[in-house]
Write an enzyme that holds these catalytic residues in place. Sequence first.
Site, PDB file in Angstrom:
ATOM      1  N   GLY A  15       0.839  -1.205   0.000  1.00 24.28           N
ATOM      2  CA  GLY A  15       0.000   0.000   0.000  1.00 24.28           C
ATOM      3  C   GLY A  15       0.871   1.250   0.000  1.00 24.28           C
ATOM      4  N   VAL A  28      18.057   8.236  -2.909  1.00 20.43           N
ATOM      5  CA  VAL A  28      18.753   8.588  -4.163  1.00 20.43           C
ATOM      6  C   VAL A  28      19.856   9.612  -3.901  1.00 20.43           C
ATOM      7  CG1 VAL A  28      18.472   9.683  -6.436  1.00 20.43           C
ATOM      8  CG2 VAL A  28      16.773   8.015  -5.622  1.00 20.43           C
ATOM      9  N   ARG A  76       1.368  -4.917  -5.747  1.00 21.02           N
ATOM     10  CA  ARG A  76       1.408  -6.162  -4.976  1.00 21.02           C
ATOM     11  C   ARG A  76       1.787  -7.257  -5.974  1.00 21.02           C
ATOM     12  NH1 ARG A  76      -2.775  -3.285  -1.592  1.00 21.02           N
ATOM     13  NH2 ARG A  76      -1.660  -3.068   0.357  1.00 21.02           N
ATOM     14  N   ASP A 107       4.952  -4.810   6.230  1.00 17.20           N
ATOM     15  CA  ASP A 107       5.417  -6.136   6.673  1.00 17.20           C
ATOM     16  C   ASP A 107       5.595  -7.108   5.518  1.00 17.20           C
ATOM     17  OD1 ASP A 107       3.869  -6.548   9.940  1.00 17.20           O
ATOM     18  OD2 ASP A 107       5.975  -6.376   9.334  1.00 17.20           O
ATOM     19  N   THR A 129       3.968   2.483   5.476  1.00 19.85           N
ATOM     20  CA  THR A 129       2.554   2.101   5.424  1.00 19.85           C
ATOM     21  C   THR A 129       1.782   3.025   6.359  1.00 19.85           C
ATOM     22  OG1 THR A 129       0.903   0.426   6.027  1.00 19.85           O
ATOM     23  CG2 THR A 129       3.011   0.297   7.174  1.00 19.85           C
ATOM     24  N   ASP A 131      -0.637   2.304   8.120  1.00 17.85           N
ATOM     25  CA  ASP A 131      -1.261   1.554   9.229  1.00 17.85           C
ATOM     26  C   ASP A 131      -0.497   1.621  10.534  1.00 17.85           C
ATOM     27  OD1 ASP A 131      -2.719  -1.293   7.423  1.00 17.85           O
ATOM     28  OD2 ASP A 131      -3.117   0.855   7.395  1.00 17.85           O
ATOM     29  N   ASP A 133       1.612  -0.503  11.526  1.00 14.11           N
ATOM     30  CA  ASP A 133       1.408  -1.877  12.044  1.00 14.11           C
ATOM     31  C   ASP A 133       2.669  -2.725  11.971  1.00 14.11           C
ATOM     32  OD1 ASP A 133      -0.059  -3.467   9.068  1.00 14.11           O
ATOM     33  OD2 ASP A 133       1.613  -2.052   9.325  1.00 14.11           O
ATOM     34  N   ARG A 175      -6.610  -2.767   8.831  1.00 17.14           N
ATOM     35  CA  ARG A 175      -7.274  -4.080   8.855  1.00 17.14           C
ATOM     36  C   ARG A 175      -7.002  -4.807  10.162  1.00 17.14           C
ATOM     37  NH1 ARG A 175      -5.359  -5.810   2.892  1.00 17.14           N
ATOM     38  NH2 ARG A 175      -3.592  -4.582   3.585  1.00 17.14           N
ATOM     39  N   ALA A 190     -13.351  11.601  19.886  1.00 20.48           N
ATOM     40  CA  ALA A 190     -14.389  10.579  19.678  1.00 20.48           C
ATOM     41  C   ALA A 190     -14.898  10.072  21.021  1.00 20.48           C
ATOM     42  CB  ALA A 190     -13.816   9.413  18.868  1.00 20.48           C
ATOM     43  N   LYS A 217     -24.283  16.639  26.492  1.00 22.12           N
ATOM     44  CA  LYS A 217     -23.627  16.468  25.190  1.00 22.12           C
ATOM     45  C   LYS A 217     -24.694  16.064  24.167  1.00 22.12           C
ATOM     46  CE  LYS A 217     -19.767  13.966  22.975  1.00 22.12           C
ATOM     47  NZ  LYS A 217     -19.156  15.164  22.387  1.00 22.12           N
ATOM     48  N   GLN A 261      -7.282   8.533   2.895  1.00 24.76           N
ATOM     49  CA  GLN A 261      -6.268   8.470   3.963  1.00 24.76           C
ATOM     50  C   GLN A 261      -4.884   8.147   3.421  1.00 24.76           C
ATOM     51  OE1 GLN A 261      -8.273   6.175   7.475  1.00 24.76           O
ATOM     52  NE2 GLN A 261      -9.448   5.752   5.614  1.00 24.76           N
TER      53      GLN A 261
HETATM   54  P1  ADP Z   1       2.670  -4.372   2.657  1.00 24.49           P
HETATM   55  O1  ADP Z   1       4.125  -4.404   2.295  1.00 24.49           O
HETATM   56  O2  ADP Z   1       2.112  -2.973   2.687  1.00 24.49           O
HETATM   57  O3  ADP Z   1       2.380  -5.195   3.888  1.00 24.49           O
HETATM   58  P2  ADP Z   1       1.663  -6.579   1.103  1.00 24.49           P
HETATM   59  O4  ADP Z   1       1.371  -7.409   2.290  1.00 24.49           O
HETATM   60  O5  ADP Z   1       0.709  -6.543  -0.019  1.00 24.49           O
HETATM   61  O6  ADP Z   1       1.878  -5.044   1.462  1.00 24.49           O
HETATM   62  O7  ADP Z   1       3.092  -7.066   0.530  1.00 24.49           O
HETATM   63  C1  ADP Z   1       3.624  -6.365  -0.588  1.00 24.49           C
HETATM   64  C2  ADP Z   1       4.361  -7.352  -1.478  1.00 24.49           C
HETATM   65  O8  ADP Z   1       5.399  -7.996  -0.740  1.00 24.49           O
HETATM   66  C3  ADP Z   1       3.480  -8.514  -1.935  1.00 24.49           C
HETATM   67  O9  ADP Z   1       2.734  -8.155  -3.077  1.00 24.49           O
HETATM   68  C4  ADP Z   1       4.541  -9.554  -2.279  1.00 24.49           C
HETATM   69  O10 ADP Z   1       5.147  -9.248  -3.517  1.00 24.49           O
HETATM   70  C5  ADP Z   1       5.562  -9.330  -1.187  1.00 24.49           C
HETATM   71  N1  ADP Z   1       5.286 -10.251  -0.084  1.00 24.49           N
HETATM   72  C6  ADP Z   1       4.281 -10.174   0.794  1.00 24.49           C
HETATM   73  N2  ADP Z   1       4.345 -11.212   1.658  1.00 24.49           N
HETATM   74  C7  ADP Z   1       5.434 -11.952   1.302  1.00 24.49           C
HETATM   75  C8  ADP Z   1       6.054 -13.153   1.803  1.00 24.49           C
HETATM   76  N3  ADP Z   1       5.547 -13.786   2.862  1.00 24.49           N
HETATM   77  N4  ADP Z   1       7.139 -13.624   1.171  1.00 24.49           N
HETATM   78  C9  ADP Z   1       7.650 -12.971   0.114  1.00 24.49           C
HETATM   79  N5  ADP Z   1       7.136 -11.837  -0.410  1.00 24.49           N
HETATM   80  C10 ADP Z   1       6.040 -11.341   0.181  1.00 24.49           C
HETATM   81  O1  F6P Z   2      -1.982  -1.422   4.275  1.00 25.72           O
HETATM   82  C1  F6P Z   2      -2.412  -0.128   4.077  1.00 25.72           C
HETATM   83  C2  F6P Z   2      -3.855  -0.133   3.647  1.00 25.72           C
HETATM   84  O2  F6P Z   2      -4.200   1.180   3.360  1.00 25.72           O
HETATM   85  C3  F6P Z   2      -4.812  -0.716   4.688  1.00 25.72           C
HETATM   86  O3  F6P Z   2      -5.061   0.180   5.753  1.00 25.72           O
HETATM   87  C4  F6P Z   2      -6.013  -0.963   3.829  1.00 25.72           C
HETATM   88  O4  F6P Z   2      -6.911  -1.892   4.399  1.00 25.72           O
HETATM   89  C5  F6P Z   2      -5.362  -1.533   2.574  1.00 25.72           C
HETATM   90  O5  F6P Z   2      -4.082  -0.913   2.463  1.00 25.72           O
HETATM   91  C6  F6P Z   2      -6.156  -1.250   1.321  1.00 25.72           C
HETATM   92  O6  F6P Z   2      -5.470  -1.936   0.281  1.00 25.72           O
HETATM   93  P1  F6P Z   2      -5.773  -1.559  -1.243  1.00 25.72           P
HETATM   94  O7  F6P Z   2      -5.180  -0.212  -1.490  1.00 25.72           O
HETATM   95  O8  F6P Z   2      -5.063  -2.648  -2.021  1.00 25.72           O
HETATM   96  O9  F6P Z   2      -7.265  -1.546  -1.401  1.00 25.72           O
END
Ligand code: ADP
Ligand code: F6P
Length: 329
Positions: A15, A28, A76, A107, A129, A131, A133, A175, A190, A217, A261
């Site tokens: 994302g 860079v 992705r 992650d 990201t 999130d 997270d 998520r 909130a 309120k 967002q």
């Molecule tokens: P984020 O990096 O934001 O968590 P994703 O979970 O979609 O987003 O992961 C981004 C990309 O990283 C995936 O499309 C894939 O190419 C690679 N990836 C994700 N999980 C794994 C994994 N367990 N092993 C290897 N590559 C991964």
């Molecule tokens: O991981 C970041 C994030 O924005 C999450 O908060 C959200 O649920 C997800 O990506 C949305 O993914 P996509 O842009 O592929 O719909």
Amino acid sequence: MEGKQKTIGVLTSGGDAPGMNAAVRSVVRSAIFKGMRVLGIRRGYSGLLAKDMVEMDVRSVCDILHRGGTILYTARCPEFRDDAGVEKGKQICQEMGIDGLVVIGGDGSFRGARDLSLKGIPCIGIPGTIDNDIASSDYTVGFDTAINTVMDMVDKLRDTSQSHDRCSVVEVMGRHCGDIALYAGIACGAVAILLPEVPFSIDEIAAKMKRTLQTGKKNFIVMVAEGVTSVDGITNVESIAKAIEERTGVESRTTVLGHVQRGGAPTARERVLASEMGYRAVELLAEGIGNRVVVCRENKIVDLDILEALNMKRTFNKRLYDISDAISI
Ligand code: ADP
Ligand code: F6P
């Protein structure tokens, strides 16, 4: 080879997040400052596998610091989850003379970087990201801008909620991690913040709102993370708003903020952190160090072994959650 000019690659993955451009710019410029060559890889690991890359110079990253999104695009790439995909990525890095790779993402992207590292391509992860997270870092690039975007949007919602004595139920991204809802919820006052980490009961939310109604309120904001956990099976904003209206008599309306967002000009904090992380990533590669992630811990930029980082468990800020509950009576 001694004396050979080092070439590094940089990509953004998963994302997108505001501040990614600041990180790319820092990688860079830092690399060129240290006498290295830089290849910008477009569309994350998909671009690596497609050899979609371009040599970057100091002017390639001008006028991007203030822009959200990523000039390197992102994607992705399911193929990279398989060993064959990672093996192909390793071979392409070798073919293109890439001595090290900076991966800006979440992650999942770090797992890809781990797998590539294990095949001998030094990788450095930068947490990007919205999130927030990533267990190994107190902060991820994109989070500060995202919560400020949510705050601006909800401040606007408050105007109309106030005018109509209404409750606005707002869904935000996140998520599995409720930090956007938690931090923006506090910033927006909130009355309730519903998260994946803390199962909620709609009856308890309604009871709290009725108590605050007694104090005079008349309008409310309820912040809901998209991955919310509920004890009574009510998880989407429409059903939460309906249940609140039925139990409290307060007219309720829903807003799903969605991908707004993910955009917008990164905040100053975002730009500074991303710039510092980018520089540290290049320092590590310049020293021949790979397989690390650059993270923020107790307001310091440090680096951790990528395997250690991925094995960490996120800690939920329960104290902040309790404070939010106490100050919203
Ligand atoms: P984020 O990096 O934001 O968590 P994703 O979970 O979609 O987003 O992961 C981004 C990309 O990283 C995936 O499309 C894939 O190419 C690679 N990836 C994700 N999980 C794994 C994994 N367990 N092993 C290897 N590559 C991964
Ligand atoms: O991981 C970041 C994030 O924005 C999450 O908060 C959200 O649920 C997800 O990506 C949305 O993914 P996509 O842009 O592929 O719909």
